[in-house]
Motif scaffolding. Sequence first.
Motif, PDB file in Angstrom:
ATOM      1  N   ASN A 169       0.791  -1.357   0.043  1.00  0.00           N
ATOM      2  CA  ASN A 169       0.132   0.062  -0.049  1.00  0.00           C
ATOM      3  C   ASN A 169       0.784   1.129   0.099  1.00  0.00           C
ATOM      4  O   ASN A 169       1.625   1.361   0.894  1.00  0.00           O
ATOM      5  CB  ASN A 169      -0.779  -0.026   1.225  1.00  0.00           C
ATOM      6  N   ALA A 170       0.724   1.956  -0.929  1.00  0.00           N
ATOM      7  CA  ALA A 170       1.729   3.350  -1.115  1.00  0.00           C
ATOM      8  C   ALA A 170       1.035   4.162  -2.376  1.00  0.00           C
ATOM      9  O   ALA A 170       0.631   3.953  -3.347  1.00  0.00           O
ATOM     10  CB  ALA A 170       3.168   2.834  -1.489  1.00  0.00           C
ATOM     11  N   ALA A 171       0.976   5.369  -1.761  1.00  0.00           N
ATOM     12  CA  ALA A 171       0.403   6.431  -2.723  1.00  0.00           C
ATOM     13  C   ALA A 171       0.562   7.916  -2.372  1.00  0.00           C
ATOM     14  O   ALA A 171       0.312   8.026  -1.171  1.00  0.00           O
ATOM     15  CB  ALA A 171      -1.107   6.185  -3.287  1.00  0.00           C
ATOM     16  N   ILE A 172       1.027   8.713  -3.115  1.00  0.00           N
ATOM     17  CA  ILE A 172       1.000  10.151  -2.765  1.00  0.00           C
ATOM     18  C   ILE A 172       0.140  10.903  -3.994  1.00  0.00           C
ATOM     19  O   ILE A 172       0.111  10.364  -5.017  1.00  0.00           O
ATOM     20  CB  ILE A 172       2.350  10.699  -2.447  1.00  0.00           C
ATOM     21  N   ASN A 173      -0.390  12.172  -3.549  1.00  0.00           N
ATOM     22  CA  ASN A 173      -0.861  12.894  -4.557  1.00  0.00           C
ATOM     23  C   ASN A 173      -0.375  14.273  -4.357  1.00  0.00           C
ATOM     24  O   ASN A 173      -0.208  14.809  -3.185  1.00  0.00           O
ATOM     25  CB  ASN A 173      -2.390  12.854  -4.187  1.00  0.00           C
TER      26      ASN A 173
ATOM     27  N   THR B 256       8.603  12.889 -11.099  1.00  0.00           N
ATOM     28  CA  THR B 256       9.631  11.762 -10.740  1.00  0.00           C
ATOM     29  C   THR B 256       9.259  11.444  -9.310  1.00  0.00           C
ATOM     30  O   THR B 256       8.973   9.943  -8.885  1.00  0.00           O
ATOM     31  CB  THR B 256      11.116  12.220 -10.574  1.00  0.00           C
ATOM     32  N   GLU B 257       8.783  12.149  -8.256  1.00  0.00           N
ATOM     33  CA  GLU B 257       8.514  11.804  -6.975  1.00  0.00           C
ATOM     34  C   GLU B 257       7.273  10.976  -6.977  1.00  0.00           C
ATOM     35  O   GLU B 257       7.277   9.835  -6.127  1.00  0.00           O
ATOM     36  CB  GLU B 257       8.329  13.086  -6.054  1.00  0.00           C
ATOM     37  N   VAL B 258       6.302  11.237  -7.681  1.00  0.00           N
ATOM     38  CA  VAL B 258       5.006  10.640  -7.514  1.00  0.00           C
ATOM     39  C   VAL B 258       5.183   9.287  -8.321  1.00  0.00           C
ATOM     40  O   VAL B 258       4.505   8.258  -7.912  1.00  0.00           O
ATOM     41  CB  VAL B 258       3.743  11.342  -8.189  1.00  0.00           C
ATOM     42  N   MET B 259       5.801   9.341  -9.567  1.00  0.00           N
ATOM     43  CA  MET B 259       6.252   7.891 -10.259  1.00  0.00           C
ATOM     44  C   MET B 259       6.857   6.829  -9.363  1.00  0.00           C
ATOM     45  O   MET B 259       6.730   5.653  -9.361  1.00  0.00           O
ATOM     46  CB  MET B 259       6.623   8.278 -11.564  1.00  0.00           C
ATOM     47  N   ILE B 260       7.793   7.331  -8.793  1.00  0.00           N
ATOM     48  CA  ILE B 260       8.686   6.455  -7.861  1.00  0.00           C
ATOM     49  C   ILE B 260       7.926   5.897  -6.830  1.00  0.00           C
ATOM     50  O   ILE B 260       7.822   4.652  -6.458  1.00  0.00           O
ATOM     51  CB  ILE B 260       9.700   7.307  -7.541  1.00  0.00           C
ATOM     52  N   THR B 261       7.127   6.864  -6.118  1.00  0.00           N
ATOM     53  CA  THR B 261       6.323   6.418  -5.076  1.00  0.00           C
ATOM     54  C   THR B 261       5.343   5.588  -5.324  1.00  0.00           C
ATOM     55  O   THR B 261       5.022   4.294  -4.688  1.00  0.00           O
ATOM     56  CB  THR B 261       5.768   7.487  -4.112  1.00  0.00           C
TER      57      THR B 261
ATOM     58  N   THR C  79     -12.767   9.699 -18.108  1.00  0.00           N
ATOM     59  CA  THR C  79     -13.582  10.461 -18.844  1.00  0.00           C
ATOM     60  C   THR C  79     -13.732  11.755 -18.018  1.00  0.00           C
ATOM     61  O   THR C  79     -14.585  12.586 -18.567  1.00  0.00           O
ATOM     62  CB  THR C  79     -14.864   9.857 -19.141  1.00  0.00           C
ATOM     63  N   GLU C  80     -13.151  12.013 -16.812  1.00  0.00           N
ATOM     64  CA  GLU C  80     -13.361  13.495 -16.282  1.00  0.00           C
ATOM     65  C   GLU C  80     -11.908  14.097 -15.979  1.00  0.00           C
ATOM     66  O   GLU C  80     -11.077  13.359 -15.905  1.00  0.00           O
ATOM     67  CB  GLU C  80     -14.115  13.294 -14.756  1.00  0.00           C
ATOM     68  N   ASP C  81     -12.043  15.575 -16.103  1.00  0.00           N
ATOM     69  CA  ASP C  81     -10.828  16.260 -16.085  1.00  0.00           C
ATOM     70  C   ASP C  81     -10.325  16.176 -14.289  1.00  0.00           C
ATOM     71  O   ASP C  81     -10.981  15.600 -13.693  1.00  0.00           O
ATOM     72  CB  ASP C  81     -11.153  17.783 -16.165  1.00  0.00           C
ATOM     73  N   GLY C  82      -8.988  16.231 -14.488  1.00  0.00           N
ATOM     74  CA  GLY C  82      -8.160  16.386 -12.989  1.00  0.00           C
ATOM     75  C   GLY C  82      -7.334  15.346 -12.938  1.00  0.00           C
ATOM     76  O   GLY C  82      -7.432  14.160 -13.274  1.00  0.00           O
ATOM     77  N   PHE C  83      -6.286  15.594 -11.802  1.00  0.00           N
ATOM     78  CA  PHE C  83      -5.601  14.564 -11.302  1.00  0.00           C
ATOM     79  C   PHE C  83      -4.784  13.885 -12.253  1.00  0.00           C
ATOM     80  O   PHE C  83      -4.634  12.704 -12.167  1.00  0.00           O
ATOM     81  CB  PHE C  83      -6.231  13.834 -10.242  1.00  0.00           C
ATOM     82  N   GLU C  84      -4.252  14.495 -13.270  1.00  0.00           N
ATOM     83  CA  GLU C  84      -3.717  13.842 -14.314  1.00  0.00           C
ATOM     84  C   GLU C  84      -2.504  13.136 -13.988  1.00  0.00           C
ATOM     85  O   GLU C  84      -2.087  12.041 -14.330  1.00  0.00           O
ATOM     86  CB  GLU C  84      -3.373  14.771 -15.384  1.00  0.00           C
ATOM     87  N   LEU C  85      -1.693  13.789 -12.986  1.00  0.00           N
ATOM     88  CA  LEU C  85      -0.359  13.127 -12.600  1.00  0.00           C
ATOM     89  C   LEU C  85      -0.759  11.767 -11.719  1.00  0.00           C
ATOM     90  O   LEU C  85      -0.228  10.722 -12.124  1.00  0.00           O
ATOM     91  CB  LEU C  85       0.474  13.819 -11.890  1.00  0.00           C
ATOM     92  N   TYR C  86      -1.544  11.787 -10.894  1.00  0.00           N
ATOM     93  CA  TYR C  86      -2.276  10.661 -10.124  1.00  0.00           C
ATOM     94  C   TYR C  86      -2.531   9.512 -10.938  1.00  0.00           C
ATOM     95  O   TYR C  86      -2.301   8.524 -10.724  1.00  0.00           O
ATOM     96  CB  TYR C  86      -2.977  11.112  -9.055  1.00  0.00           C
ATOM     97  N   LYS C  87      -3.467   9.968 -11.762  1.00  0.00           N
ATOM     98  CA  LYS C  87      -3.880   9.095 -12.793  1.00  0.00           C
ATOM     99  C   LYS C  87      -2.982   8.021 -13.625  1.00  0.00           C
ATOM    100  O   LYS C  87      -2.929   7.009 -13.704  1.00  0.00           O
ATOM    101  CB  LYS C  87      -5.079   9.507 -13.712  1.00  0.00           C
ATOM    102  N   ALA C  88      -2.133   9.115 -14.194  1.00  0.00           N
ATOM    103  CA  ALA C  88      -0.902   8.525 -14.753  1.00  0.00           C
ATOM    104  C   ALA C  88      -0.135   7.348 -13.966  1.00  0.00           C
ATOM    105  O   ALA C  88       0.327   6.287 -14.400  1.00  0.00           O
ATOM    106  CB  ALA C  88      -0.016   9.538 -15.420  1.00  0.00           C
ATOM    107  N   SER C  89      -0.096   7.846 -12.860  1.00  0.00           N
ATOM    108  CA  SER C  89       0.921   6.934 -11.837  1.00  0.00           C
ATOM    109  C   SER C  89       0.186   5.595 -11.430  1.00  0.00           C
ATOM    110  O   SER C  89       0.565   4.552 -11.351  1.00  0.00           O
ATOM    111  CB  SER C  89       1.430   7.717 -10.524  1.00  0.00           C
ATOM    112  N   LYS C  90      -0.911   5.527 -11.300  1.00  0.00           N
ATOM    113  CA  LYS C  90      -1.787   4.356 -11.028  1.00  0.00           C
ATOM    114  C   LYS C  90      -1.908   3.605 -12.281  1.00  0.00           C
ATOM    115  O   LYS C  90      -1.940   2.240 -12.145  1.00  0.00           O
ATOM    116  CB  LYS C  90      -3.256   4.683 -10.637  1.00  0.00           C
ATOM    117  N   ALA C  91      -2.058   4.163 -13.483  1.00  0.00           N
ATOM    118  CA  ALA C  91      -1.972   3.605 -14.882  1.00  0.00           C
ATOM    119  C   ALA C  91      -0.373   2.704 -14.968  1.00  0.00           C
ATOM    120  O   ALA C  91      -0.557   1.740 -15.125  1.00  0.00           O
ATOM    121  CB  ALA C  91      -2.244   4.484 -16.035  1.00  0.00           C
TER     122      ALA C  91
ATOM    123  N   LEU D 280      -5.023  11.182   1.534  1.00  0.00           N
ATOM    124  CA  LEU D 280      -4.824  11.299   0.167  1.00  0.00           C
ATOM    125  C   LEU D 280      -6.305  11.542  -0.614  1.00  0.00           C
ATOM    126  O   LEU D 280      -6.506  12.469  -1.537  1.00  0.00           O
ATOM    127  CB  LEU D 280      -4.575   9.722  -0.428  1.00  0.00           C
ATOM    128  N   GLY D 281      -7.388  10.806  -0.106  1.00  0.00           N
ATOM    129  CA  GLY D 281      -8.672  11.160  -0.925  1.00  0.00           C
ATOM    130  C   GLY D 281      -9.497  12.261  -0.388  1.00  0.00           C
ATOM    131  O   GLY D 281     -10.485  12.702  -1.123  1.00  0.00           O
TER     132      GLY D 281
END
Length: 234
Positions: free
Chosen positions: A89-93, A108-113, A149-161, A193-194
């Motif tokens: 379990n690990a995630a940052i936003n 870099t920080e978000v993708m690494i974490t 399909t909704e705008d927002g939080f592009e980096l977080y979404k990319a990191s989870k993908a 986070l949420g």
Amino acid sequence: MNGVTVSDTSRALVIGASRGLGLVLANELARRGWQVTATTRRSGGELQANADASAGRLTVESLEMTSPEQLAALRERLSGTRFDLLFVNAAINRGNLPIGEVPTGMFTEVMITNALSPLRALEALRELVVPGGTVAIMSSEQGSISQNTEDGFELYKASKAALNQLMRSYTTRYADDGQTKLLIDPGHNKTDLGGPDAPLTAEESIPAVVDVLEKQAGAPGLQFLDRHGEVVPW
């Protein structure tokens, strides 16, 4: 038949349990009779207090998950123990910026974490999991490309993908190891986070997550599931 019957010998290793979803996950597993080892970056706090009151059912290990050296040291410390479940379990936003405005250091920080470190943890610790055991990572429906399909939080979404894709690669590489592999979407929870406006609390969502973990034990391949055990589209 899939599923696990919890006994006094059922053991879980929860990486990232100092607060939020990870903390509640460790507590819920221990409450159900699992022997739980949980990691935290900081000593003390609620996790340690829970461990002190658990009569040995919950123990705490120190780990900075982004450190390969600390992962190797943890593996060495736990080398004599085997686990039925390894949950990472690990995630940052870092906020709601369009990708063109995200500084390189933040990216870099978000993708690494969120993406690299969970898979490093699996690689470092997977041999501690028994044959037929489960390795799982806390993901998010935010990592679903088809549902973006909704705008927002592009980096977080990319990191989870990216996390989901790396877990798919991991599964391909270890297709024959006999371990159940899960990506879990716990829903939108009131955590650091949420945020405070989320519709769920960890105490509401995590028991359902553990139900899924126990039910899916022994299932082949990789599944991306929500807290109800329903498939989340890639």
